[in-house]
Design a protein around this motif. Sequence first.
Motif, mmCIF file in Angstrom:
data_model
loop_
_atom_site.group_PDB
_atom_site.id
_atom_site.type_symbol
_atom_site.label_atom_id
_atom_site.label_comp_id
_atom_site.label_asym_id
_atom_site.label_seq_id
_atom_site.Cartn_x
_atom_site.Cartn_y
_atom_site.Cartn_z
ATOM 1 N N ARG A 1 104.439 -53.736 31.215
ATOM 2 C CA ARG A 1 104.996 -54.521 32.335
ATOM 3 C C ARG A 1 104.252 -55.834 32.558
ATOM 4 O O ARG A 1 104.863 -56.884 32.706
ATOM 5 C CB ARG A 1 105.003 -53.702 33.628
ATOM 6 C CG ARG A 1 106.217 -52.840 33.786
ATOM 7 C CD ARG A 1 106.218 -52.141 35.126
ATOM 8 N NE ARG A 1 106.479 -53.034 36.249
ATOM 9 C CZ ARG A 1 107.681 -53.379 36.669
ATOM 10 N NH1 ARG A 1 108.745 -52.923 36.064
ATOM 11 N NH2 ARG A 1 107.836 -54.166 37.706
ATOM 12 N N GLU A 2 102.937 -55.772 32.554
ATOM 13 C CA GLU A 2 102.164 -56.988 32.827
ATOM 14 C C GLU A 2 102.375 -58.028 31.726
ATOM 15 O O GLU A 2 102.561 -59.212 31.997
ATOM 16 C CB GLU A 2 100.683 -56.651 32.962
ATOM 17 C CG GLU A 2 99.857 -57.820 33.471
ATOM 18 C CD GLU A 2 98.416 -57.437 33.727
ATOM 19 O OE1 GLU A 2 97.550 -58.258 33.378
ATOM 20 O OE2 GLU A 2 98.167 -56.344 34.255
ATOM 21 N N ALA A 3 102.374 -57.594 30.476
ATOM 22 C CA ALA A 3 102.569 -58.519 29.349
ATOM 23 C C ALA A 3 103.986 -59.084 29.320
ATOM 24 O O ALA A 3 104.208 -60.170 28.788
ATOM 25 C CB ALA A 3 102.262 -57.809 28.030
ATOM 26 N N LEU A 4 104.938 -58.353 29.877
ATOM 27 C CA LEU A 4 106.328 -58.801 29.883
ATOM 28 C C LEU A 4 106.621 -59.805 31.003
ATOM 29 O O LEU A 4 107.665 -60.445 31.001
ATOM 30 C CB LEU A 4 107.278 -57.604 30.036
ATOM 31 C CG LEU A 4 107.312 -56.624 28.868
ATOM 32 C CD1 LEU A 4 108.076 -55.360 29.255
ATOM 33 C CD2 LEU A 4 107.933 -57.272 27.655
ATOM 34 N N THR A 5 105.687 -59.940 31.938
ATOM 35 C CA THR A 5 105.915 -60.834 33.074
ATOM 36 C C THR A 5 106.072 -62.276 32.592
ATOM 37 O O THR A 5 105.272 -62.777 31.805
ATOM 38 C CB THR A 5 104.752 -60.732 34.082
ATOM 39 O OG1 THR A 5 104.710 -59.394 34.573
ATOM 40 C CG2 THR A 5 104.953 -61.689 35.251
ATOM 41 N N VAL A 6 107.126 -62.901 33.056
ATOM 42 C CA VAL A 6 107.400 -64.308 32.738
ATOM 43 C C VAL A 6 106.737 -65.148 33.832
ATOM 44 O O VAL A 6 107.032 -64.972 35.011
ATOM 45 C CB VAL A 6 108.927 -64.573 32.695
ATOM 46 C CG1 VAL A 6 109.207 -66.041 32.445
ATOM 47 C CG2 VAL A 6 109.587 -63.688 31.658
ATOM 48 N N PRO A 7 105.800 -66.046 33.475
ATOM 49 C CA PRO A 7 105.093 -66.814 34.500
ATOM 50 C C PRO A 7 106.011 -67.802 35.228
ATOM 51 O O PRO A 7 107.096 -68.126 34.760
ATOM 52 C CB PRO A 7 104.018 -67.565 33.717
ATOM 53 C CG PRO A 7 104.405 -67.500 32.295
ATOM 54 C CD PRO A 7 105.377 -66.376 32.121
ATOM 55 N N ARG A 8 105.539 -68.255 36.370
ATOM 56 C CA ARG A 8 106.273 -69.254 37.144
ATOM 57 C C ARG A 8 106.490 -70.480 36.263
ATOM 58 O O ARG A 8 105.612 -70.882 35.503
ATOM 59 C CB ARG A 8 105.487 -69.621 38.395
ATOM 60 C CG ARG A 8 106.247 -70.546 39.324
ATOM 61 C CD ARG A 8 105.593 -70.645 40.661
ATOM 62 N NE ARG A 8 104.191 -70.985 40.525
ATOM 63 C CZ ARG A 8 103.484 -71.595 41.464
ATOM 64 N NH1 ARG A 8 104.037 -71.920 42.598
ATOM 65 N NH2 ARG A 8 102.217 -71.868 41.272
ATOM 66 N N SER A 9 107.669 -71.069 36.345
ATOM 67 C CA SER A 9 108.028 -72.219 35.513
ATOM 68 C C SER A 9 108.492 -73.376 36.384
ATOM 69 O O SER A 9 109.051 -73.169 37.459
ATOM 70 C CB SER A 9 109.159 -71.848 34.552
ATOM 71 O OG SER A 9 108.763 -70.796 33.712
ATOM 72 N N PHE A 10 108.265 -74.563 35.872
ATOM 73 C CA PHE A 10 108.650 -75.789 36.580
ATOM 74 C C PHE A 10 109.475 -76.663 35.658
ATOM 75 O O PHE A 10 109.128 -76.843 34.493
ATOM 76 C CB PHE A 10 107.400 -76.577 36.998
ATOM 77 C CG PHE A 10 106.493 -75.838 37.927
ATOM 78 C CD1 PHE A 10 106.637 -75.962 39.291
ATOM 79 C CD2 PHE A 10 105.492 -75.011 37.434
ATOM 80 C CE1 PHE A 10 105.793 -75.280 40.160
ATOM 81 C CE2 PHE A 10 104.643 -74.325 38.283
ATOM 82 C CZ PHE A 10 104.795 -74.460 39.647
#
Length: 187
Positions: free
Chosen positions: A48-57
């Motif tokens: 789950r943690e590795a699959l997290t997509v970071p905030r994007s701008f």
Amino acid sequence: WDEDPSIQQLLKNTREAAITDSYLKSICKPPAGYPGDAELREAYARSREALTVPRSFRLAQIFIGEQKGSDKKIEEVRRRLKAGGTSFGQVARELSEEMESASRDGEIGWLNEKQIQPEILAQLPKLSVNVVSEPVRLKDGWHILKVLDVREAFTPVFDQVRLQLARQLRAEKTGASIQAYMAEMLH
């Protein structure tokens, strides 16, 4: 060229490696039903943690290179943006020195937090959508930024990554089976 002895040997080695790899994958592939639902859900929970997509701008910029007279050019950009009547895109097209983004009204596209230089990333929480930053100095020059859109970090749901996880688990199982087979052959 292809008749040169060194090239002939290279072709022979490449062919043998491809045959060996294909053979090992064929005898070591996991059963058709692998992975099952339980294995996939367990892999999802572990990842789950590795699959997290970071905030994007989605960002646009006006870039002014570090050279004599850059201070005057930055002031010109500031003046035109504050005066109104001129859009950020128009100022980027006319004054930005980074031609690729300038041709798109300054837009550089979507970048996630890990792709953005720390000096710029530090400015982004201070900016709302469609707000222009103060000039940020980096090694290559000055960047005046505009946040066009923001996507918050998220973790995809299980069904969105099910196929990706299945491919990954099958590849891992195949690799482990090949290693076990090779170890057995060497003993």
